[in-house]
Design a protein around this motif. Structure first.
Motif, PDB file in Angstrom:
ATOM      1  N   VAL A  73       0.846  -1.195   0.000  1.00  0.00           N
ATOM      2  CA  VAL A  73       0.000   0.000   0.000  1.00  0.00           C
ATOM      3  C   VAL A  73       0.881   1.245   0.000  1.00  0.00           C
ATOM      4  N   VAL A  74       0.688   2.113  -0.997  1.00  0.00           N
ATOM      5  CA  VAL A  74       1.458   3.351  -1.080  1.00  0.00           C
ATOM      6  C   VAL A  74       0.523   4.549  -0.930  1.00  0.00           C
ATOM      7  N   LYS A  75       1.066   5.747  -1.076  1.00  0.00           N
ATOM      8  CA  LYS A  75       0.289   6.956  -0.780  1.00  0.00           C
ATOM      9  C   LYS A  75      -0.697   7.327  -1.885  1.00  0.00           C
ATOM     10  N   SER A  76      -0.276   7.138  -3.139  1.00  0.00           N
ATOM     11  CA  SER A  76      -1.131   7.507  -4.271  1.00  0.00           C
ATOM     12  C   SER A  76      -0.480   7.010  -5.548  1.00  0.00           C
ATOM     13  N   LEU A  77      -1.300   6.607  -6.514  1.00  0.00           N
ATOM     14  CA  LEU A  77      -0.771   6.219  -7.814  1.00  0.00           C
ATOM     15  C   LEU A  77      -0.950   7.334  -8.844  1.00  0.00           C
ATOM     16  N   ASP A  85       0.929   9.887  -8.608  1.00  0.00           N
ATOM     17  CA  ASP A  85       2.319  10.343  -8.690  1.00  0.00           C
ATOM     18  C   ASP A  85       3.125   9.254  -9.383  1.00  0.00           C
ATOM     19  N   SER A  86       3.857   9.603 -10.449  1.00  0.00           N
ATOM     20  CA  SER A  86       4.597   8.595 -11.211  1.00  0.00           C
ATOM     21  C   SER A  86       5.694   7.927 -10.382  1.00  0.00           C
ATOM     22  N   PHE A  87       6.083   8.534  -9.272  1.00  0.00           N
ATOM     23  CA  PHE A  87       7.044   7.899  -8.367  1.00  0.00           C
ATOM     24  C   PHE A  87       6.522   6.540  -7.915  1.00  0.00           C
ATOM     25  N   TYR A  88       5.251   6.514  -7.503  1.00  0.00           N
ATOM     26  CA  TYR A  88       4.675   5.259  -7.021  1.00  0.00           C
ATOM     27  C   TYR A  88       4.285   4.326  -8.155  1.00  0.00           C
ATOM     28  N   VAL A  89       4.088   4.873  -9.343  1.00  0.00           N
ATOM     29  CA  VAL A  89       3.864   4.027 -10.519  1.00  0.00           C
ATOM     30  C   VAL A  89       5.132   3.227 -10.816  1.00  0.00           C
ATOM     31  N   LEU A  90       6.293   3.891 -10.693  1.00  0.00           N
ATOM     32  CA  LEU A  90       7.569   3.194 -10.861  1.00  0.00           C
ATOM     33  C   LEU A  90       7.777   2.128  -9.785  1.00  0.00           C
ATOM     34  N   MET A  91       7.406   2.449  -8.556  1.00  0.00           N
ATOM     35  CA  MET A  91       7.532   1.479  -7.469  1.00  0.00           C
ATOM     36  C   MET A  91       6.651   0.260  -7.744  1.00  0.00           C
ATOM     37  N   LYS A  92       5.459   0.514  -8.238  1.00  0.00           N
ATOM     38  CA  LYS A  92       4.528  -0.564  -8.581  1.00  0.00           C
ATOM     39  C   LYS A  92       5.114  -1.459  -9.671  1.00  0.00           C
ATOM     40  N   ALA A  93       5.741  -0.844 -10.678  1.00  0.00           N
ATOM     41  CA  ALA A  93       6.346  -1.625 -11.757  1.00  0.00           C
ATOM     42  C   ALA A  93       7.443  -2.542 -11.222  1.00  0.00           C
ATOM     43  N   GLY A  94       8.293  -2.021 -10.335  1.00  0.00           N
ATOM     44  CA  GLY A  94       9.346  -2.843  -9.753  1.00  0.00           C
ATOM     45  C   GLY A  94       8.800  -3.972  -8.910  1.00  0.00           C
ATOM     46  N   ILE A 131      -1.900  -1.399  -4.010  1.00  0.00           N
ATOM     47  CA  ILE A 131      -3.015  -0.454  -4.038  1.00  0.00           C
ATOM     48  C   ILE A 131      -2.628   0.877  -3.389  1.00  0.00           C
ATOM     49  N   ALA A 132      -3.485   1.891  -3.611  1.00  0.00           N
ATOM     50  CA  ALA A 132      -3.242   3.224  -3.047  1.00  0.00           C
ATOM     51  C   ALA A 132      -4.529   4.030  -3.111  1.00  0.00           C
ATOM     52  N   PRO A 133      -4.689   4.995  -2.199  1.00  0.00           N
ATOM     53  CA  PRO A 133      -5.830   5.919  -2.299  1.00  0.00           C
ATOM     54  C   PRO A 133      -5.631   6.875  -3.472  1.00  0.00           C
ATOM     55  N   ASN A 134      -6.653   7.654  -3.779  1.00  0.00           N
ATOM     56  CA  ASN A 134      -6.573   8.583  -4.908  1.00  0.00           C
ATOM     57  C   ASN A 134      -5.662   9.766  -4.631  1.00  0.00           C
ATOM     58  N   SER A 135      -5.482  10.101  -3.348  1.00  0.00           N
ATOM     59  CA  SER A 135      -4.692  11.265  -2.982  1.00  0.00           C
ATOM     60  C   SER A 135      -3.826  10.963  -1.774  1.00  0.00           C
ATOM     61  N   GLU A 136      -2.641  11.553  -1.722  1.00  0.00           N
ATOM     62  CA  GLU A 136      -1.754  11.374  -0.566  1.00  0.00           C
ATOM     63  C   GLU A 136      -2.369  11.941   0.705  1.00  0.00           C
ATOM     64  N   ALA A 178      -8.357   6.728   3.966  1.00  0.00           N
ATOM     65  CA  ALA A 178      -8.540   5.729   2.912  1.00  0.00           C
ATOM     66  C   ALA A 178      -7.390   4.728   2.927  1.00  0.00           C
ATOM     67  N   GLN A 179      -6.177   5.220   3.165  1.00  0.00           N
ATOM     68  CA  GLN A 179      -5.041   4.307   3.225  1.00  0.00           C
ATOM     69  C   GLN A 179      -5.150   3.365   4.421  1.00  0.00           C
ATOM     70  N   VAL A 180      -5.562   3.908   5.561  1.00  0.00           N
ATOM     71  CA  VAL A 180      -5.751   3.080   6.757  1.00  0.00           C
ATOM     72  C   VAL A 180      -6.786   1.991   6.479  1.00  0.00           C
ATOM     73  N   ASP A 181      -7.891   2.354   5.820  1.00  0.00           N
ATOM     74  CA  ASP A 181      -8.947   1.387   5.499  1.00  0.00           C
ATOM     75  C   ASP A 181      -8.427   0.294   4.566  1.00  0.00           C
ATOM     76  N   MET A 182      -7.599   0.672   3.604  1.00  0.00           N
ATOM     77  CA  MET A 182      -7.032  -0.306   2.669  1.00  0.00           C
ATOM     78  C   MET A 182      -6.150  -1.321   3.395  1.00  0.00           C
TER      79      MET A 182
END
Length: 331
Positions: free
Chosen positions: A51-55, A57-66, A81-86, A91-95
């Motif tokens: 679970v990351v902060k948001s997808l 941001d392309s930073f977390y898209v790269l993390m997802k790819a790895g 997975i990630a919420p819509n916004s950091e 939402a992150q806690v719920d996930m």
């Protein structure tokens, strides 16, 4: 299920050790087909929640790819997975809570709020689910490890570079992520150290929650307020992009420095549109996160701190940096 798997792994380890003629003989070939096949052996029933902060941001898209590439290689199930916004901390806690209910075997999290996640981390610990912090650290005392960049040191690298470019006596703005986010606290502190050591005055620090639109609006206001901005340092590339759009629309020339090393900002750095970006290695964070989560799920030892490094991306090296990232992503 988790306890049985860990016991089986330990027993297998003892049996394997007993069958060896000696430790450290150097006769094995890690690159052989058999060794490669064994890397995924016994992992098909391991499930990892990431679970990351948001997808957005392309930073977390790269993390997802790895993470996805490593999960495929190791033969494990990954739910990234990630919420819509950091800023959507709840939402992150719920996930995270939902993943715990799915009986995952290990949990990797980049917490939006290191304090808000503590109760659900306790739930994971009670359910025998190891917790690994990735990119953003946590004070959770039972975490297995923290995988990520030394944010303050990386910010200082960026601040020093910016100071060198604009010279002593220059004036800077810092746009930062959400207040209370430890990563952005540390990045801001590092930027301050690097800029001030180079004789640069910091006019103002503005929180923009790592959102491009907020950074654009903030930059428009700041340009009206200050007539002598020499550089804008941001604690995330998403905000660098928003600031750059505002500057471009205003028809002025103020260099912008990002933080993350995402492909869009690195590409525009190569084109001369950005001063640069402090590059973390989110792709490798995803890779290492999955690797270490599998170890933790099996009850194997994991180092308590794994530094994935940082470097400056500048107009001189940005094209090579982008080519390398695209290769990793299969583009």
């Amino acid at each position: 299920m988790k306890n049985k798997r860990r016991l089986a792994a330990l027993l297998a380890g003892f049996m394997f050790a007993g069958a060896l003629p000696g430790c450290g003989s150097g006769t094995g070939d890690a690159s052989s087909p058999d060794a490669a096949a064994s890397s995924s052996a016994g992992n098909d029933d391991i499930s990892i929640g990431f679970v990351v902060k948001s997808l957005s941001d392309s930073f977390y898209v790269l993390m997802k790819a790895g993470a996805e590439e490593k999960a495929k290689e190791m033969g494990v199930t990954l739910n990234f997975i990630a919420p819509n916004s950091e800023s959507d901390v709840q939402a992150q806690v719920d996930m995270i809570q939902n993943l715990i209910g799915q009986d995952i075997d290990a949990l990797c999290v980049s917490p939006s709020s290191p304090e808000a996640v503590l109760p659900v981390f306790e739930q994971a610990y009670s359910a025998d689910i190891p917790v690994l912090a990735v990119d953003n650290d946590t004070t959770f005392e039972h975490k297995v490890t923290f995988i990520g960049t030394g944010s303050e040191a990386a910010g200082e690298i960026g601040g020093q570079y910016a100071a060198e470019q604009i010279g002593e006596g220059g004036k800077a703005i810092i746009l930062r992520g959400r207040l209370g986010d430890s990563n952005h606290d540390e990045r801001e502190s590092g930027f301050r150290k690097g800029l001030e050591a180079g004789g640069v005055e910091i006019l103002e620090v503005r929180a923009c929650d790592s959102e491009s639109e907020k950074a654009m609006n903030a930059m428009q206001d700041l340009m009206n307020r200050y007539s002598d901005i020499d550089v804008v340092c941001t604690t995330a590339d998403s905000m660098a992009q928003g600031a750059q759009r505002a500057i471009e629309q205003a028809g002025v020339d103020i260099p912008v420095l990002g933080f993350d090393g995402t492909i869009p900002v690195a590409e525009m750095t190569a084109e001369g549109k950005f001063m640069g970006t402090v590059a973390q290695d989110p792709y490798n964070m995803g890779v290492v996160g999955v690797e270490e989560a599998v170890k933790a799920a099996k009850g194997e030892a994991v180092e308590p701190r794994i530094d994935t490094g940082a470097k400056m991306v500048t107009p001189e090296n940005a094209a090579d940096f982008v080519a390398d990232l695209k290769k990793k992503m299969g583009e």
